[in-house]
Scaffold this active site. Structure first.
Site: not given
Ligand code: RIB
Ligand code: CA
Length: 322
Positions: A10, A246
């Site tokens: 995403d 992340h």
């Molecule tokens: O919580 C972190 C996630 O949420 C990651 O994938 C970041 O892109 C956000 O959408």
């Molecule tokens: Ca993400």
């Protein structure tokens, strides 16, 4: 041999860094990107996937259209102001990239995933860094298919720490908890779960990001993209000096699982009430040897941060030279 890899993204700012790490990591051979909604709409994620793979000199990586909304919605998902503040309205901190002349494939993400599992089976790694809707749709259309993949690594969840969307829920899970339930509880797939327990332990600081500017125009644009994300994180946590990583950590773990220490758990996803989106280990099956989800609980932060910085610099240099 490099692992055949599908990225389910995403695209958002940390997804952009995840894509860069995946394209550069010698352990991974990216055979396609499937797109989903989350940080942005599915349409924007798809546009970003095309533009970014072109910019990084990988037009051979095909892009497949995926879910436009969660399993329980029926309207096309569009983002609102709270998310624009984190990733920008375009998912790239309002930085405009050269537009790809390519189009996405006509094959849907679920069908591409099923075909790739049939073709590569155990040799296929799937890395999902958004809501798990595409993987749940795969299970609904092709029951039992996901567990035939060699490995599924997800960025999502929080087991031993608080959530980032509610006291107990992480963004990717809470955006579609019914999908997460199918994937984490029911699919039986071999899953590595890279959640906030480890992704909040790794950081990229602003000084390192600004070093990319010396590499040229592409480095300069990417520094603007990531600084947008850092600005938001610093507003939330004054003095942080950088951003958490992340999605790129999930990619690095798929390539090198020894970057983290994992605990096998039978993960339960709550879908009701205040706990909606919580991911937690089932206490009743703790003694079982069949707990299917390997949850990352510790990370070699220094090793990962050095690796990511090196790989990002290398892919920028290669793109600048084209
Ligand atoms: O919580 C972190 C996630 O949420 C990651 O994938 C970041 O892109 C956000 O959408
Ligand atoms: Ca993400």
């Amino acid at each position: 041999m490099a692992k055949k890899t599908i990225l389910d993204l995403d695209i958002g700012i940390d997804d952009t860094m995840a894509l860069m790490e995946a394209l550069e990591n010698p352990e991974l051979d990216v055979i396609g990107v499937t797109t989903t909604f989350g940080n942005v709409s599915q349409a924007t994620s798809q546009k970003n996937a095309l533009d970014l793979t072109d910019m990084f000199g990988h037009p051979e990586v095909k892009v497949y259209p995926g879910a436009k909304h969660s399993l329980t919605d029926d309207e096309v998902y569009e983002t609102e102001e709270d998310l624009w503040e984190i990733h920008g309205k375009n998912g790239l901190g309002e930085v405009v990239l050269p537009e790809s002349a390519r189009e996405a494939e006509t094959t849907e993400a679920v069908d591409f995933l099923a075909q790739a599992i049939d073709e590569y089976g155990d040799d296929l790694t799937i890395i999902a860094t958004g809501p798990l809707t595409n993987l749940a749709l795969l299970e609904q259309k092709y029951p039992g298919k996901l567990k035939q993949a060699g490995n599924v690594t997800i960025m999502g969840g929080a087991v031993g720490v608080q959530g980032n969307m509610s006291p107990c829920s992480e963004a990717n899970i809470v955006t579609d908890p019914e999908a997460a339930k199918i994937v984490l509880e029911e699919s039986g797939a071999p899953i590595n779960m890279v959640g906030l327990d480890v992704t909040m332990r790794v950081m990229l600081d602003r000084d390192r990001v600004n070093e990319w500017r010396k590499l040229g125009e592409i480095g300069d644009k990417l520094a603007d993209v990531v600084n947008f994300y850092i600005d938001f994180e610093e507003k939330e946590t004054p003095g942080l000096g950088g951003c958490s990583l992340h999605d790129p950590l999930a990619v690095a773990v798929a390539a090198n699982p020894d970057l983290v220490t994992m605990v096998p758990l039978d993960i339960v996803v709550d879908t009701e009430g205040e706990m909606r989106g919580r991911t937690i280990g089932n206490v009743k099956t703790l003694r079982s040897s069949e707990n299917p989800v390997n949850v990352a609980m510790m990370v070699d932060a220094d090793r990962f941060e050095k690796q990511l910085n090196r790989d990002i610099q290398n892919i920028i240099k290669a793109a600048e030279a084209k």
